[in-house]
Design a protein around this motif. Structure first.
Motif, PDB file in Angstrom:
ATOM      1  N   SER A 251      43.339  79.449  56.537  1.00  0.00           N
ATOM      2  CA  SER A 251      42.884  80.667  57.209  1.00  0.00           C
ATOM      3  C   SER A 251      43.606  81.882  56.622  1.00  0.00           C
ATOM      4  CB  SER A 251      43.171  80.580  58.708  1.00  0.00           C
ATOM      5  OG  SER A 251      44.577  80.630  58.930  1.00  0.00           O
ATOM      6  N   VAL A 252      43.093  83.051  56.915  1.00  0.00           N
ATOM      7  CA  VAL A 252      43.728  84.298  56.476  1.00  0.00           C
ATOM      8  C   VAL A 252      45.104  84.429  57.123  1.00  0.00           C
ATOM      9  CG1 VAL A 252      43.540  86.815  56.478  1.00  0.00           C
ATOM     10  CG2 VAL A 252      41.515  85.410  56.041  1.00  0.00           C
ATOM     11  N   ALA A 253      45.257  83.970  58.346  1.00  0.00           N
ATOM     12  CA  ALA A 253      46.558  84.018  59.022  1.00  0.00           C
ATOM     13  C   ALA A 253      47.599  83.206  58.263  1.00  0.00           C
ATOM     14  CB  ALA A 253      46.427  83.519  60.461  1.00  0.00           C
ATOM     15  N   VAL A 254      47.209  82.037  57.766  1.00  0.00           N
ATOM     16  CA  VAL A 254      48.120  81.203  56.981  1.00  0.00           C
ATOM     17  C   VAL A 254      48.468  81.914  55.674  1.00  0.00           C
ATOM     18  CG1 VAL A 254      48.328  79.027  55.687  1.00  0.00           C
ATOM     19  CG2 VAL A 254      47.408  79.024  58.015  1.00  0.00           C
TER      20      VAL A 254
ATOM     21  N   ILE B 222      44.406  93.186  52.086  1.00  0.00           N
ATOM     22  CA  ILE B 222      45.784  92.959  52.521  1.00  0.00           C
ATOM     23  C   ILE B 222      46.668  94.050  51.931  1.00  0.00           C
ATOM     24  CG2 ILE B 222      47.745  91.360  52.414  1.00  0.00           C
ATOM     25  CD1 ILE B 222      45.604  89.103  52.094  1.00  0.00           C
ATOM     26  N   SER B 223      47.460  94.663  52.793  1.00  0.00           N
ATOM     27  CA  SER B 223      48.424  95.671  52.358  1.00  0.00           C
ATOM     28  C   SER B 223      49.816  95.058  52.395  1.00  0.00           C
ATOM     29  CB  SER B 223      48.354  96.894  53.280  1.00  0.00           C
ATOM     30  OG  SER B 223      49.345  97.833  52.916  1.00  0.00           O
ATOM     31  N   MET B 224      50.557  95.243  51.301  1.00  0.00           N
ATOM     32  CA  MET B 224      51.903  94.660  51.205  1.00  0.00           C
ATOM     33  C   MET B 224      52.882  95.685  50.657  1.00  0.00           C
ATOM     34  SD  MET B 224      50.968  91.035  49.425  1.00  0.00           S
ATOM     35  CE  MET B 224      49.812  91.800  48.308  1.00  0.00           C
ATOM     36  N   ASP B 225      54.130  95.564  51.056  1.00  0.00           N
ATOM     37  CA  ASP B 225      55.220  96.301  50.440  1.00  0.00           C
ATOM     38  C   ASP B 225      56.018  95.294  49.635  1.00  0.00           C
ATOM     39  OD1 ASP B 225      54.506  98.733  51.548  1.00  0.00           O
ATOM     40  OD2 ASP B 225      55.800  98.486  53.300  1.00  0.00           O
TER      41      ASP B 225
ATOM     42  N   ARG C 164      54.256  86.609  53.530  1.00  0.00           N
ATOM     43  CA  ARG C 164      55.473  87.150  54.157  1.00  0.00           C
ATOM     44  C   ARG C 164      56.714  86.328  53.811  1.00  0.00           C
ATOM     45  NH1 ARG C 164      51.839  87.529  59.156  1.00  0.00           N
ATOM     46  NH2 ARG C 164      50.980  89.626  58.979  1.00  0.00           N
ATOM     47  N   GLU C 165      56.516  85.040  53.545  1.00  0.00           N
ATOM     48  CA  GLU C 165      57.633  84.160  53.199  1.00  0.00           C
ATOM     49  C   GLU C 165      58.081  84.323  51.750  1.00  0.00           C
ATOM     50  OE1 GLU C 165      56.108  80.262  54.046  1.00  0.00           O
ATOM     51  OE2 GLU C 165      56.121  80.582  56.219  1.00  0.00           O
ATOM     52  N   GLN C 166      57.253  84.969  50.918  1.00  0.00           N
ATOM     53  CA  GLN C 166      57.573  85.127  49.500  1.00  0.00           C
ATOM     54  C   GLN C 166      58.777  86.045  49.310  1.00  0.00           C
ATOM     55  OE1 GLN C 166      55.922  84.046  46.354  1.00  0.00           O
ATOM     56  NE2 GLN C 166      55.523  82.511  47.922  1.00  0.00           N
ATOM     57  N   ASP C 167      59.668  85.657  48.405  1.00  0.00           N
ATOM     58  CA  ASP C 167      60.796  86.496  48.044  1.00  0.00           C
ATOM     59  C   ASP C 167      60.267  87.802  47.443  1.00  0.00           C
ATOM     60  OD1 ASP C 167      63.518  87.193  47.459  1.00  0.00           O
ATOM     61  OD2 ASP C 167      63.121  86.664  45.355  1.00  0.00           O
TER      62      ASP C 167
END
Length: 156
Positions: free
Chosen positions: A133-136, A81-84, A142-145
């Motif tokens: 699931s990975v989608a969840v 998983i790639s995140m900014d 994405r919902e994390q501050d």
């Protein structure tokens, strides 16, 4: 002996089928539920597991070695998983806690130096024990501050 144009049919014990859950007999579904309780440590014994899902022990033992959730067939499923992430204290820690809370096992973390207040973080997660699931997982990330982007970079 089959020739090169004829495929040999595998024995019954080596054949597999993909079947939608609502098509399965109740005993098979409950066997998977009982196995999940045991695997996640929610119960300590088979007796406790079958009692909780209302299944006989004989049915559990009959089916336990022959039914698995589809995600469990790929025993060491790893996603990248790639995140900014915003450059603020505690954001990466909260991301890791969220993954652990969903029973994901973080294998690697690579973080770049923050540029313009954003750091790219790439995390490899083993997901075989996750109930979601990975989608969840991605939606919750994405919902994390402080998480401005979370995408699936790869899986295998």
């Amino acid at each position: 002996m089959p020739d090169k144009y004829t495929k040999e049919i595998p024995p019954q014990s080596e054949r597999f089928f993909l079947v939608r859950e609502d098509m399965l007999p109740e005993a098979l579904v409950k066997t998977v539920q009982a196995k999940s309780l045991l695997a996640r440590g929610k119960v300590k014994t088979v007796h406790e597991a079958v009692e909780q899902v209302e299944l006989s022990r004989s049915a559990f033992y009959k089916y336990k070695d022959g039914i698995f959730p589809l995600s469990k067939l790929d025993r060491d499923r790893i996603v990248t998983i790639s995140m900014d992430l915003e450059h603020r204290s505690g954001i990466l820690s909260r991301v890791l806690a969220l993954i652990a809370g969903l029973e994901g096992n973080v294998l690697t973390i690579h973080q770049t130096i923050p540029l313009q207040g954003i750091a790219n973080v790439v995390i490899s997660v083993e997901t075989s024990l996750m109930g979601e699931s990975v989608a969840v997982l991605l939606d919750k990330l994405r919902e994390q501050d402080g998480v401005s982007r979370a995408t699936l970079a790869g899986q295998g």
